[in-house]
Design a protein around this motif. Sequence first.
Motif, PDB file in Angstrom:
ATOM      1  N   MET A  39     -33.410   4.491  10.598  1.00 51.02           N
ATOM      2  CA  MET A  39     -33.448   3.280  11.764  1.00 51.02           C
ATOM      3  C   MET A  39     -31.580   3.566  12.053  1.00 51.02           C
ATOM      4  SD  MET A  39     -35.100   0.862  11.912  1.00 51.02           S
ATOM      5  CE  MET A  39     -36.623   2.580  11.815  1.00 51.02           C
ATOM      6  N   ALA A  40     -30.799   4.119  11.310  1.00 54.21           N
ATOM      7  CA  ALA A  40     -29.666   4.507  12.044  1.00 54.21           C
ATOM      8  C   ALA A  40     -30.155   5.349  12.403  1.00 54.21           C
ATOM      9  CB  ALA A  40     -28.793   5.408  10.940  1.00 54.21           C
ATOM     10  N   ALA A  41     -30.830   6.305  12.797  1.00 53.57           N
ATOM     11  CA  ALA A  41     -31.453   7.762  13.899  1.00 53.57           C
ATOM     12  C   ALA A  41     -31.673   6.637  15.218  1.00 53.57           C
ATOM     13  CB  ALA A  41     -32.133   8.582  13.817  1.00 53.57           C
ATOM     14  N   ALA A  42     -32.414   5.642  14.835  1.00 55.05           N
ATOM     15  CA  ALA A  42     -33.648   4.789  15.627  1.00 55.05           C
ATOM     16  C   ALA A  42     -32.217   3.648  16.754  1.00 55.05           C
ATOM     17  CB  ALA A  42     -34.123   3.642  15.351  1.00 55.05           C
ATOM     18  N   TYR A  43     -30.674   3.174  16.149  1.00 55.73           N
ATOM     19  CA  TYR A  43     -29.989   2.435  16.571  1.00 55.73           C
ATOM     20  C   TYR A  43     -29.449   3.586  17.485  1.00 55.73           C
ATOM     21  CZ  TYR A  43     -29.123  -1.444  14.180  1.00 55.73           C
ATOM     22  OH  TYR A  43     -29.119  -2.680  14.059  1.00 55.73           O
ATOM     23  N   ILE A  44     -29.137   5.123  17.436  1.00 61.34           N
ATOM     24  CA  ILE A  44     -28.075   5.748  18.354  1.00 61.34           C
ATOM     25  C   ILE A  44     -29.911   5.795  19.187  1.00 61.34           C
ATOM     26  CG2 ILE A  44     -27.661   7.753  18.418  1.00 61.34           C
ATOM     27  CD1 ILE A  44     -26.904   8.085  15.754  1.00 61.34           C
ATOM     28  N   LYS A  45     -31.234   6.682  18.950  1.00 61.61           N
ATOM     29  CA  LYS A  45     -31.925   6.922  20.767  1.00 61.61           C
ATOM     30  C   LYS A  45     -32.334   5.302  21.150  1.00 61.61           C
ATOM     31  CE  LYS A  45     -36.069   8.500  20.333  1.00 61.61           C
ATOM     32  NZ  LYS A  45     -37.852   9.006  19.433  1.00 61.61           N
ATOM     33  N   SER A  46     -31.972   4.225  20.347  1.00 62.25           N
ATOM     34  CA  SER A  46     -32.144   2.795  21.314  1.00 62.25           C
ATOM     35  C   SER A  46     -31.217   2.912  22.481  1.00 62.25           C
ATOM     36  CB  SER A  46     -32.614   1.967  20.119  1.00 62.25           C
ATOM     37  OG  SER A  46     -31.099   1.697  20.481  1.00 62.25           O
ATOM     38  N   MET A  47     -30.443   4.040  22.010  1.00 61.53           N
ATOM     39  CA  MET A  47     -28.922   3.713  23.622  1.00 61.53           C
ATOM     40  C   MET A  47     -29.235   4.304  24.098  1.00 61.53           C
ATOM     41  SD  MET A  47     -27.593   0.350  22.507  1.00 61.53           S
ATOM     42  CE  MET A  47     -26.364  -0.428  23.994  1.00 61.53           C
ATOM     43  N   GLY A  48     -30.297   5.006  24.232  1.00 64.28           N
ATOM     44  CA  GLY A  48     -30.914   6.468  25.678  1.00 64.28           C
ATOM     45  C   GLY A  48     -30.050   7.996  24.751  1.00 64.28           C
ATOM     46  N   ASN A  49     -29.507   7.823  24.041  1.00 60.21           N
ATOM     47  CA  ASN A  49     -29.437   9.175  23.810  1.00 60.21           C
ATOM     48  C   ASN A  49     -30.192   9.552  22.144  1.00 60.21           C
ATOM     49  OD1 ASN A  49     -28.484  11.619  22.628  1.00 60.21           O
ATOM     50  ND2 ASN A  49     -26.067  11.084  22.322  1.00 60.21           N
ATOM     51  N   ASP A  50     -31.264  10.889  22.588  1.00 68.55           N
ATOM     52  CA  ASP A  50     -32.249  11.581  21.524  1.00 68.55           C
ATOM     53  C   ASP A  50     -32.310  12.946  20.733  1.00 68.55           C
ATOM     54  OD1 ASP A  50     -32.598  13.202  23.692  1.00 68.55           O
ATOM     55  OD2 ASP A  50     -35.077  12.163  23.967  1.00 68.55           O
ATOM     56  N   GLN A  51     -31.063  13.765  21.485  1.00 65.63           N
ATOM     57  CA  GLN A  51     -30.448  14.627  20.897  1.00 65.63           C
ATOM     58  C   GLN A  51     -29.794  13.707  19.646  1.00 65.63           C
ATOM     59  OE1 GLN A  51     -27.763  16.564  24.663  1.00 65.63           O
ATOM     60  NE2 GLN A  51     -27.036  14.233  25.001  1.00 65.63           N
ATOM     61  N   ILE A  52     -30.706  14.286  18.264  1.00 68.00           N
ATOM     62  CA  ILE A  52     -30.155  13.974  17.087  1.00 68.00           C
ATOM     63  C   ILE A  52     -30.921  14.642  16.544  1.00 68.00           C
ATOM     64  CG2 ILE A  52     -30.065  12.102  14.855  1.00 68.00           C
ATOM     65  CD1 ILE A  52     -31.031  10.078  17.286  1.00 68.00           C
ATOM     66  N   VAL A  53     -29.648  15.208  15.150  1.00 65.57           N
ATOM     67  CA  VAL A  53     -29.923  15.864  14.248  1.00 65.57           C
ATOM     68  C   VAL A  53     -29.543  15.432  12.508  1.00 65.57           C
ATOM     69  CG1 VAL A  53     -29.446  18.059  13.041  1.00 65.57           C
ATOM     70  CG2 VAL A  53     -29.432  18.535  15.313  1.00 65.57           C
ATOM     71  N   LEU A  54     -30.239  15.252  11.926  1.00 63.21           N
ATOM     72  CA  LEU A  54     -30.345  14.493  10.921  1.00 63.21           C
ATOM     73  C   LEU A  54     -29.544  15.758  10.152  1.00 63.21           C
ATOM     74  CD1 LEU A  54     -33.184  12.140  11.770  1.00 63.21           C
ATOM     75  CD2 LEU A  54     -31.323  11.444  11.530  1.00 63.21           C
ATOM     76  N   CYS A  55     -29.259  15.257   8.838  1.00 65.75           N
ATOM     77  CA  CYS A  55     -27.707  16.230   7.130  1.00 65.75           C
ATOM     78  C   CYS A  55     -28.674  15.288   6.443  1.00 65.75           C
ATOM     79  CB  CYS A  55     -26.705  16.225   7.880  1.00 65.75           C
ATOM     80  SG  CYS A  55     -25.942  17.483   6.991  1.00 65.75           S
ATOM     81  N   GLU A  56     -28.990  15.782   5.661  1.00 65.13           N
ATOM     82  CA  GLU A  56     -29.385  15.403   4.123  1.00 65.13           C
ATOM     83  C   GLU A  56     -28.115  15.892   3.571  1.00 65.13           C
ATOM     84  OE1 GLU A  56     -30.875  13.466   1.329  1.00 65.13           O
ATOM     85  OE2 GLU A  56     -29.805  15.002   0.430  1.00 65.13           O
ATOM     86  N   ARG A  57     -27.176  15.133   2.722  1.00 60.94           N
ATOM     87  CA  ARG A  57     -26.409  15.858   2.088  1.00 60.94           C
ATOM     88  C   ARG A  57     -26.170  15.242   0.999  1.00 60.94           C
ATOM     89  NH1 ARG A  57     -23.027  12.166   0.230  1.00 60.94           N
ATOM     90  NH2 ARG A  57     -20.993  12.624   0.752  1.00 60.94           N
ATOM     91  N   GLY A  58     -27.051  14.521   0.338  1.00 55.69           N
ATOM     92  CA  GLY A  58     -27.157  14.211  -1.331  1.00 55.69           C
ATOM     93  C   GLY A  58     -27.046  12.475  -1.496  1.00 55.69           C
ATOM     94  N   ILE A  59     -27.528  12.419  -2.543  1.00 53.92           N
ATOM     95  CA  ILE A  59     -27.113  10.139  -2.558  1.00 53.92           C
ATOM     96  C   ILE A  59     -26.430  10.526  -3.938  1.00 53.92           C
ATOM     97  CG2 ILE A  59     -29.059  10.381  -0.791  1.00 53.92           C
ATOM     98  CD1 ILE A  59     -31.392  10.050  -3.683  1.00 53.92           C
ATOM     99  N   ARG A  60     -26.249   9.528  -3.715  1.00 51.52           N
ATOM    100  CA  ARG A  60     -25.291   8.822  -5.539  1.00 51.52           C
ATOM    101  C   ARG A  60     -26.285   8.649  -6.119  1.00 51.52           C
ATOM    102  NH1 ARG A  60     -20.340   5.643  -4.694  1.00 51.52           N
ATOM    103  NH2 ARG A  60     -19.649   6.986  -3.760  1.00 51.52           N
ATOM    104  N   SER A  61     -26.690   9.921  -7.908  1.00 49.86           N
ATOM    105  CA  SER A  61     -27.288   9.987  -9.130  1.00 49.86           C
ATOM    106  C   SER A  61     -27.107   9.182 -10.085  1.00 49.86           C
ATOM    107  CB  SER A  61     -27.933  10.452  -8.974  1.00 49.86           C
ATOM    108  OG  SER A  61     -29.465  10.275  -9.648  1.00 49.86           O
ATOM    109  N   PHE A  62     -26.984   9.307 -11.281  1.00 51.47           N
ATOM    110  CA  PHE A  62     -26.236   8.752 -12.482  1.00 51.47           C
ATOM    111  C   PHE A  62     -25.810  10.100 -12.972  1.00 51.47           C
ATOM    112  CE2 PHE A  62     -31.222   9.333 -12.924  1.00 51.47           C
ATOM    113  CZ  PHE A  62     -30.952  10.149 -13.732  1.00 51.47           C
TER     114      PHE A  62
END
Length: 256
Positions: free
Chosen positions: A146-169
């Motif tokens: 959805m964060a990517a959708a925010y960017i795209k909703s304003m017209g910029n669809d040149q988006i690359v996503l980066c998985e950088r780990g999530i907080r765990s136990f």
Amino acid sequence: MNKAFNKKIVNVGNIAFGDTKPVIIAGPCAVESAEQINTIVAGLSELKVDMLRAGVFKPRTSPFDFQGLGYEGLAYLKEAAQRYHLPFVTEVMAVADLEAVAEHCDMIQIGSRNMYNYPLLRAVGQLDKPVLLKRAFSATIKEWTMAAAYIKSMGNDQIVLCERGIRSFDSSTRNTLDIVAVPIVQKMTGLPVIVDPSHATGRRDLIEPASRAALAIGADGLMIEVHNDPDNALSDGRQSVKLTEFGPMINRLIAS
Ligand code: PEP
Ligand code: MN
């Protein structure tokens, strides 16, 4: 569009994210001095590296830690990148800095801590500049896409996503690399997804195996922290690969 995978290709100069060849991005966590960035970029320019990354505005947990060199660092980074003909991505944390930084860099990074910063996402969505959107360490896949959708909703669809780990136990790694997020998000969004094994693991000894896993699962690229003197780095030294060890490592990864 890459027809085989129905995936969008995001171009940064001659580099194509989402095509068959994974994009290799490397550089220090932060620009520390003109000499430091020049030494590292000179070394990386000899290797199989497509693009540089270094931070000049650093989002640090403690306000007393090194915060980055700001625009002075940006000038050093640009100079080194131009000298060695490599494009670069760098993080922006404030809407007020976006346009000025975008004028000089090839791609804007939105970091983990700002993935929920909706005014910043909207502002970067108004630029004609590729964006690297990192996953927040607490974000569900829905929140990230959805964060990517925010960017795209304003017209910029040149988006690359980066998985950088999530907080765990578990505390044996800095974060937990959510490797299956890569194909899930590729399929959900049609966008290229890369992996940052440095922040995901926090450990130099895990960068190569985590990178191998990322490539095996189909990541569109890797973003790896590399430093000429990691023991004395001003940030993230423990997870930075030594410049002298990075060439052989990337050769093993790309050959495999
Ligand atoms: C970074 O890429 O240097 C960084 C601060 O990472 P993250 O936003 O993923 O914590
Ligand atoms: Mn870092």
